[in-house]
Design a protein around this motif. Structure first.
Motif, PDB file in Angstrom:
ATOM      1  N   ALA A 117       0.821  -1.169  -0.109  1.00  0.00           N
ATOM      2  CA  ALA A 117      -0.126   0.001   0.027  1.00  0.00           C
ATOM      3  C   ALA A 117       0.844   1.155   0.081  1.00  0.00           C
ATOM      4  O   ALA A 117       0.452   2.269  -0.428  1.00  0.00           O
ATOM      5  N   GLU A 118       2.028   1.132   0.470  1.00  0.00           N
ATOM      6  CA  GLU A 118       2.984   2.372   0.529  1.00  0.00           C
ATOM      7  C   GLU A 118       3.914   2.314  -0.822  1.00  0.00           C
ATOM      8  O   GLU A 118       4.818   3.194  -0.648  1.00  0.00           O
ATOM      9  N   GLN A 119       3.852   1.489  -1.619  1.00  0.00           N
ATOM     10  CA  GLN A 119       4.710   1.159  -2.638  1.00  0.00           C
ATOM     11  C   GLN A 119       4.274   1.590  -3.905  1.00  0.00           C
ATOM     12  O   GLN A 119       3.231   1.208  -4.200  1.00  0.00           O
ATOM     13  N   GLY A 120       5.139   2.354  -4.912  1.00  0.00           N
ATOM     14  CA  GLY A 120       4.487   2.504  -6.246  1.00  0.00           C
ATOM     15  C   GLY A 120       5.466   1.620  -7.218  1.00  0.00           C
ATOM     16  O   GLY A 120       6.345   1.248  -6.853  1.00  0.00           O
ATOM     17  N   PRO A 121       4.924   1.408  -8.359  1.00  0.00           N
ATOM     18  CA  PRO A 121       5.639   0.674  -9.296  1.00  0.00           C
ATOM     19  C   PRO A 121       6.859   1.272  -9.904  1.00  0.00           C
ATOM     20  O   PRO A 121       7.299   2.344  -9.611  1.00  0.00           O
ATOM     21  N   PHE A 122       7.883   0.290 -10.253  1.00  0.00           N
ATOM     22  CA  PHE A 122       9.039   0.731 -10.512  1.00  0.00           C
ATOM     23  C   PHE A 122       9.714  -0.334 -11.685  1.00  0.00           C
ATOM     24  O   PHE A 122       9.271  -1.589 -11.763  1.00  0.00           O
TER      25      PHE A 122
ATOM     26  N   GLY B 129      21.853 -11.070 -12.954  1.00  0.00           N
ATOM     27  CA  GLY B 129      21.996 -10.166 -12.004  1.00  0.00           C
ATOM     28  C   GLY B 129      21.140  -9.114 -12.342  1.00  0.00           C
ATOM     29  O   GLY B 129      20.363  -9.134 -13.351  1.00  0.00           O
ATOM     30  N   ILE B 130      20.835  -8.217 -11.276  1.00  0.00           N
ATOM     31  CA  ILE B 130      19.949  -7.006 -11.455  1.00  0.00           C
ATOM     32  C   ILE B 130      20.905  -5.861 -10.913  1.00  0.00           C
ATOM     33  O   ILE B 130      21.622  -5.997  -9.886  1.00  0.00           O
ATOM     34  N   LYS B 131      20.738  -4.925 -11.931  1.00  0.00           N
ATOM     35  CA  LYS B 131      21.441  -3.506 -11.648  1.00  0.00           C
ATOM     36  C   LYS B 131      21.110  -2.766 -10.304  1.00  0.00           C
ATOM     37  O   LYS B 131      19.923  -3.367  -9.802  1.00  0.00           O
ATOM     38  N   GLU B 132      22.108  -2.385  -9.741  1.00  0.00           N
ATOM     39  CA  GLU B 132      21.765  -1.781  -8.390  1.00  0.00           C
ATOM     40  C   GLU B 132      20.232  -0.770  -8.539  1.00  0.00           C
ATOM     41  O   GLU B 132      20.504  -0.101  -9.686  1.00  0.00           O
ATOM     42  N   ASN B 133      19.416  -0.918  -7.567  1.00  0.00           N
ATOM     43  CA  ASN B 133      18.152  -0.386  -7.861  1.00  0.00           C
ATOM     44  C   ASN B 133      17.757   0.301  -6.351  1.00  0.00           C
ATOM     45  O   ASN B 133      17.466  -0.589  -5.831  1.00  0.00           O
ATOM     46  N   SER B 134      17.662   1.483  -6.351  1.00  0.00           N
ATOM     47  CA  SER B 134      17.287   1.957  -5.097  1.00  0.00           C
ATOM     48  C   SER B 134      15.484   1.863  -4.730  1.00  0.00           C
ATOM     49  O   SER B 134      15.409   1.276  -3.456  1.00  0.00           O
ATOM     50  N   PRO B 135      14.709   1.877  -5.544  1.00  0.00           N
ATOM     51  CA  PRO B 135      13.391   1.398  -5.191  1.00  0.00           C
ATOM     52  C   PRO B 135      13.525   0.006  -4.713  1.00  0.00           C
ATOM     53  O   PRO B 135      12.576  -0.467  -3.776  1.00  0.00           O
ATOM     54  N   LEU B 136      14.168  -0.872  -5.350  1.00  0.00           N
ATOM     55  CA  LEU B 136      14.125  -2.476  -4.987  1.00  0.00           C
ATOM     56  C   LEU B 136      14.697  -2.606  -3.305  1.00  0.00           C
ATOM     57  O   LEU B 136      14.288  -3.272  -2.575  1.00  0.00           O
ATOM     58  N   GLU B 137      15.767  -1.999  -3.231  1.00  0.00           N
ATOM     59  CA  GLU B 137      16.457  -1.899  -1.859  1.00  0.00           C
ATOM     60  C   GLU B 137      15.653  -1.477  -0.735  1.00  0.00           C
ATOM     61  O   GLU B 137      15.623  -1.764   0.216  1.00  0.00           O
ATOM     62  N   GLN B 138      14.953  -0.105  -1.201  1.00  0.00           N
ATOM     63  CA  GLN B 138      13.808   0.440  -0.146  1.00  0.00           C
ATOM     64  C   GLN B 138      12.571  -0.535   0.004  1.00  0.00           C
ATOM     65  O   GLN B 138      12.052  -0.840   1.010  1.00  0.00           O
ATOM     66  N   LEU B 139      12.342  -1.224  -1.133  1.00  0.00           N
ATOM     67  CA  LEU B 139      11.380  -2.195  -0.956  1.00  0.00           C
ATOM     68  C   LEU B 139      11.764  -3.284   0.183  1.00  0.00           C
ATOM     69  O   LEU B 139      10.817  -3.896   0.954  1.00  0.00           O
ATOM     70  N   TYR B 140      12.795  -3.773  -0.257  1.00  0.00           N
ATOM     71  CA  TYR B 140      13.502  -4.891   0.591  1.00  0.00           C
ATOM     72  C   TYR B 140      13.559  -4.495   2.001  1.00  0.00           C
ATOM     73  O   TYR B 140      13.013  -5.146   2.992  1.00  0.00           O
ATOM     74  N   ASP B 141      14.112  -3.246   2.380  1.00  0.00           N
ATOM     75  CA  ASP B 141      13.983  -2.662   3.902  1.00  0.00           C
ATOM     76  C   ASP B 141      12.698  -2.729   4.069  1.00  0.00           C
ATOM     77  O   ASP B 141      12.571  -3.069   5.581  1.00  0.00           O
ATOM     78  N   GLN B 142      11.644  -1.921   3.481  1.00  0.00           N
ATOM     79  CA  GLN B 142      10.319  -1.687   3.976  1.00  0.00           C
ATOM     80  C   GLN B 142       9.645  -3.009   4.252  1.00  0.00           C
ATOM     81  O   GLN B 142       8.710  -3.268   5.345  1.00  0.00           O
ATOM     82  N   LEU B 143       9.846  -4.025   3.515  1.00  0.00           N
ATOM     83  CA  LEU B 143       9.129  -5.250   3.833  1.00  0.00           C
ATOM     84  C   LEU B 143       9.722  -5.997   5.016  1.00  0.00           C
ATOM     85  O   LEU B 143       8.737  -6.646   5.806  1.00  0.00           O
ATOM     86  N   ASN B 144      10.973  -5.808   5.500  1.00  0.00           N
ATOM     87  CA  ASN B 144      11.646  -6.531   6.644  1.00  0.00           C
ATOM     88  C   ASN B 144      11.075  -5.882   7.810  1.00  0.00           C
ATOM     89  O   ASN B 144      10.517  -6.290   8.774  1.00  0.00           O
ATOM     90  N   VAL B 145      10.911  -4.341   7.579  1.00  0.00           N
ATOM     91  CA  VAL B 145      10.301  -3.714   8.835  1.00  0.00           C
ATOM     92  C   VAL B 145       8.967  -3.970   9.141  1.00  0.00           C
ATOM     93  O   VAL B 145       8.235  -4.315   9.944  1.00  0.00           O
ATOM     94  N   SER B 146       7.908  -4.229   7.963  1.00  0.00           N
ATOM     95  CA  SER B 146       6.720  -4.657   7.785  1.00  0.00           C
ATOM     96  C   SER B 146       6.540  -6.246   8.649  1.00  0.00           C
ATOM     97  O   SER B 146       5.430  -6.178   9.260  1.00  0.00           O
ATOM     98  N   LEU B 147       7.522  -7.041   8.017  1.00  0.00           N
ATOM     99  CA  LEU B 147       7.222  -8.475   8.782  1.00  0.00           C
ATOM    100  C   LEU B 147       7.896  -8.428  10.223  1.00  0.00           C
ATOM    101  O   LEU B 147       6.971  -9.080  10.907  1.00  0.00           O
ATOM    102  N   GLN B 148       8.682  -7.679  10.495  1.00  0.00           N
ATOM    103  CA  GLN B 148       8.961  -7.514  11.995  1.00  0.00           C
ATOM    104  C   GLN B 148       7.902  -6.762  12.705  1.00  0.00           C
ATOM    105  O   GLN B 148       7.531  -7.076  14.000  1.00  0.00           O
TER     106      GLN B 148
END
Length: 195
Positions: A66-71, A92-111
């Motif tokens: 709900a807090e994430q936009g497409p990228f 591989g996947i090129k360095e990608n800020s939205p993907l890194e932020q999604l990963y971090d946000q997901l971990n926070v949400s799961l915790q």
């Protein structure tokens, strides 16, 4: 049930990965190659969960989506992990800020749902082409094989997958999709499907 959180790939992207996978197969003596239906990007492996934990994961995913936009993400050549004299080869996947932020946000949400999470060494986004591969040539030779141009892949949702064996075949079965800025879409059918 054994679950993980990932990103589905469009059929056109799966087709391009098959072409790359064929190059890896030609350079290999043996290995277990990913079924094209199973191509995906893992964002977070979870493991065995019960029904209550699955519900908690779905709550976390809905909040995160709900807090994430497409990228877009973009592929970036071949890479590997090396274990016990065998290779796990991936795109591989090129360095990608939205993907890194999604990963971090997901971990926070799961915790926030008090999900016990295994410690991860590092988040290395990749698309697995094969495991347990024994190469017929040096990695340096394979790494120089001409590949299709890097592909841009739209990321518009997170998916909760179940890892199951159906008729002896490993299947990553979508249980529910969580579109960004959208609603949950249940994808599981009454009968197991090979999606």
């Amino acid at each position: 049930m054994r679950v993980f959180i990932g990103i589905k790939l469009p059929e056109v992207s799966k087709g391009q990965l098959v072409a790359v996978q064929e190059e890896v197969k030609r350079a290999s003596l043996k290995g277990s190659f990913t079924d094209p239906d199973n191509f995906h990007l893992t964002v977070r492996f979870i493991g065995e969960v019960d029904q209550d934990q699955k519900s908690a994961i779905e709550t976390a995913l809905a909040r995160c989506a709900a807090e994430q936009g497409p990228f877009l993400i973009e592929t970036n050549g071949l890479g590997y992990f090396f274990k016990k004299n065998k290779w796990i080869i991936w795109m591989g996947i090129k360095e990608n800020s939205p993907l890194e932020q999604l990963y971090d946000q997901l971990n926070v949400s799961l915790q926030g749902e008090e999900m016990p999470l295994a410690e991860e060494v590092a988040f290395i986004p990749h698309l697995t082409l094969g495991r347990g591969i024994v190469l017929a040539q040096e990695w340096e030779v394979l790494s120089k094989v001409p590949l299709p141009p890097d592909q841009k892949i739209p990321v518009t949702a997170l998916t909760l997958f179940e890892s199951v064996r159906l008729n002896g075949k490993l299947v990553y079965r979508p249980l529910a999709d969580f579109p960004f800025k959208g609603r949950t879409i249940r994808t599981i059918a009454s009968k197991p499907t090979n999606i």
